[in-house]
Design a protein around this motif. Structure first.
Motif, PDB file in Angstrom:
ATOM      1  N   ILE A  56      10.597  16.935  -5.814  1.00 24.09           N
ATOM      2  CA  ILE A  56       9.819  18.059  -5.289  1.00 24.09           C
ATOM      3  C   ILE A  56       9.708  17.845  -3.775  1.00 24.09           C
ATOM      4  O   ILE A  56       9.145  16.839  -3.344  1.00 24.09           O
ATOM      5  CB  ILE A  56       8.435  18.143  -5.948  1.00 24.09           C
ATOM      6  N   PRO A  57      10.238  18.754  -2.993  1.00 19.05           N
ATOM      7  CA  PRO A  57      10.278  18.532  -1.536  1.00 19.05           C
ATOM      8  C   PRO A  57       8.886  18.299  -0.946  1.00 19.05           C
ATOM      9  O   PRO A  57       7.920  18.953  -1.316  1.00 19.05           O
ATOM     10  CB  PRO A  57      10.883  19.823  -0.989  1.00 19.05           C
ATOM     11  N   LEU A  58       8.805  17.367  -0.050  1.00 19.78           N
ATOM     12  CA  LEU A  58       7.634  17.008   0.739  1.00 19.78           C
ATOM     13  C   LEU A  58       6.498  16.412  -0.092  1.00 19.78           C
ATOM     14  O   LEU A  58       6.049  15.323   0.176  1.00 19.78           O
ATOM     15  CB  LEU A  58       7.130  18.207   1.558  1.00 19.78           C
ATOM     16  N   ILE A  59       6.040  17.117  -1.089  1.00 21.74           N
ATOM     17  CA  ILE A  59       4.912  16.630  -1.897  1.00 21.74           C
ATOM     18  C   ILE A  59       5.308  15.381  -2.679  1.00 21.74           C
ATOM     19  O   ILE A  59       4.510  14.473  -2.852  1.00 21.74           O
ATOM     20  CB  ILE A  59       4.399  17.732  -2.844  1.00 21.74           C
ATOM     21  N   GLY A  60       6.554  15.322  -3.133  1.00 17.36           N
ATOM     22  CA  GLY A  60       7.035  14.175  -3.896  1.00 17.36           C
ATOM     23  C   GLY A  60       6.996  12.879  -3.110  1.00 17.36           C
ATOM     24  O   GLY A  60       6.742  11.820  -3.660  1.00 17.36           O
ATOM     25  N   GLN A  61       7.235  12.956  -1.810  1.00 17.03           N
ATOM     26  CA  GLN A  61       7.189  11.763  -0.973  1.00 17.03           C
ATOM     27  C   GLN A  61       5.774  11.475  -0.488  1.00 17.03           C
ATOM     28  O   GLN A  61       5.435  10.338  -0.197  1.00 17.03           O
ATOM     29  CB  GLN A  61       8.117  11.907   0.241  1.00 17.03           C
ATOM     30  N   LEU A  62       4.950  12.491  -0.378  1.00 17.41           N
ATOM     31  CA  LEU A  62       3.593  12.301   0.135  1.00 17.41           C
ATOM     32  C   LEU A  62       2.678  11.565  -0.833  1.00 17.41           C
ATOM     33  O   LEU A  62       1.701  10.963  -0.404  1.00 17.41           O
ATOM     34  CB  LEU A  62       2.968  13.647   0.507  1.00 17.41           C
ATOM     35  N   ASP A  63       2.983  11.604  -2.117  1.00 26.53           N
ATOM     36  CA  ASP A  63       2.084  10.929  -3.053  1.00 26.53           C
ATOM     37  C   ASP A  63       2.038   9.427  -2.789  1.00 26.53           C
ATOM     38  O   ASP A  63       0.983   8.810  -2.886  1.00 26.53           O
ATOM     39  CB  ASP A  63       2.422  11.240  -4.507  1.00 26.53           C
ATOM     40  N   GLU A  64       3.171   8.823  -2.393  1.00 22.84           N
ATOM     41  CA  GLU A  64       3.157   7.398  -2.038  1.00 22.84           C
ATOM     42  C   GLU A  64       2.316   7.151  -0.789  1.00 22.84           C
ATOM     43  O   GLU A  64       1.645   6.137  -0.667  1.00 22.84           O
ATOM     44  CB  GLU A  64       4.572   6.858  -1.812  1.00 22.84           C
ATOM     45  N   LEU A  65       2.360   8.084   0.138  1.00 24.18           N
ATOM     46  CA  LEU A  65       1.605   7.935   1.385  1.00 24.18           C
ATOM     47  C   LEU A  65       0.107   8.107   1.188  1.00 24.18           C
ATOM     48  O   LEU A  65      -0.676   7.754   2.058  1.00 24.18           O
ATOM     49  CB  LEU A  65       2.101   8.930   2.434  1.00 24.18           C
ATOM     50  N   VAL A  66      -0.298   8.649   0.061  1.00 26.56           N
ATOM     51  CA  VAL A  66      -1.720   8.836  -0.226  1.00 26.56           C
ATOM     52  C   VAL A  66      -2.219   7.801  -1.226  1.00 26.56           C
ATOM     53  O   VAL A  66      -3.247   7.157  -1.012  1.00 26.56           O
ATOM     54  CB  VAL A  66      -1.985  10.268  -0.747  1.00 26.56           C
ATOM     55  N   ILE A  67      -1.500   7.618  -2.310  1.00 23.94           N
ATOM     56  CA  ILE A  67      -1.979   6.781  -3.418  1.00 23.94           C
ATOM     57  C   ILE A  67      -1.997   5.300  -3.047  1.00 23.94           C
ATOM     58  O   ILE A  67      -2.985   4.602  -3.310  1.00 23.94           O
ATOM     59  CB  ILE A  67      -1.138   7.038  -4.681  1.00 23.94           C
ATOM     60  N   ILE A  68      -0.935   4.796  -2.435  1.00 17.75           N
ATOM     61  CA  ILE A  68      -0.874   3.363  -2.113  1.00 17.75           C
ATOM     62  C   ILE A  68      -1.957   2.966  -1.113  1.00 17.75           C
ATOM     63  O   ILE A  68      -2.687   2.002  -1.352  1.00 17.75           O
ATOM     64  CB  ILE A  68       0.538   2.964  -1.666  1.00 17.75           C
ATOM     65  N   PRO A  69      -2.114   3.683   0.013  1.00 17.73           N
ATOM     66  CA  PRO A  69      -3.223   3.320   0.917  1.00 17.73           C
ATOM     67  C   PRO A  69      -4.593   3.456   0.261  1.00 17.73           C
ATOM     68  O   PRO A  69      -5.495   2.667   0.542  1.00 17.73           O
ATOM     69  CB  PRO A  69      -3.086   4.295   2.088  1.00 17.73           C
TER      70      PRO A  69
END
Length: 98
Positions: A56-69
């Protein structure tokens, strides 16, 4: 400062942070909940499945940037300040001995 120097500084900082989280994981006074949150963050980073698929464009990569931190933040909130400071001091003294 050139791009190469910035990347070298970023890589050095990343190595320091990984060593810090490893020291926290090994410390006997680190609460089990914090250790579990640290393992969850590592697992979410390394395992091939995600809550939101990466195709899923953009949102698929952003989940790592939110969940891990978020997991790291929660783990640090659970760990007593004295334990965090002790681990930082140990790493600093090890760096000074090199």
């Amino acid at each position: 400062m050139g791009l190469r120097a910035q990347l070298a500084a970023l890589a050095s900082r990343f190595k320091q942070e990984v060593a810090f989280y490893r020291a926290l994981q090994k410390h006997p006074q680190t609460p089990r909940l914090a250790k579990a949150l640290l393992w969850l963050a590592l697992g979410y980073l390394l395992l091939p499945f995600d809550l939101i698929p990466d195709f899923i464009p953009l949102i698929g990569q952003l989940d790592e940037l939110v969940i891990i931190p978020l997991l790291l933040y929660l783990a640090l909130k659970v760990i007593p300040v004295s334990v965090r400071q002790e681990c930082r001091d140990q790493l600093e003294s090890a760096d000074n001995q090199k």
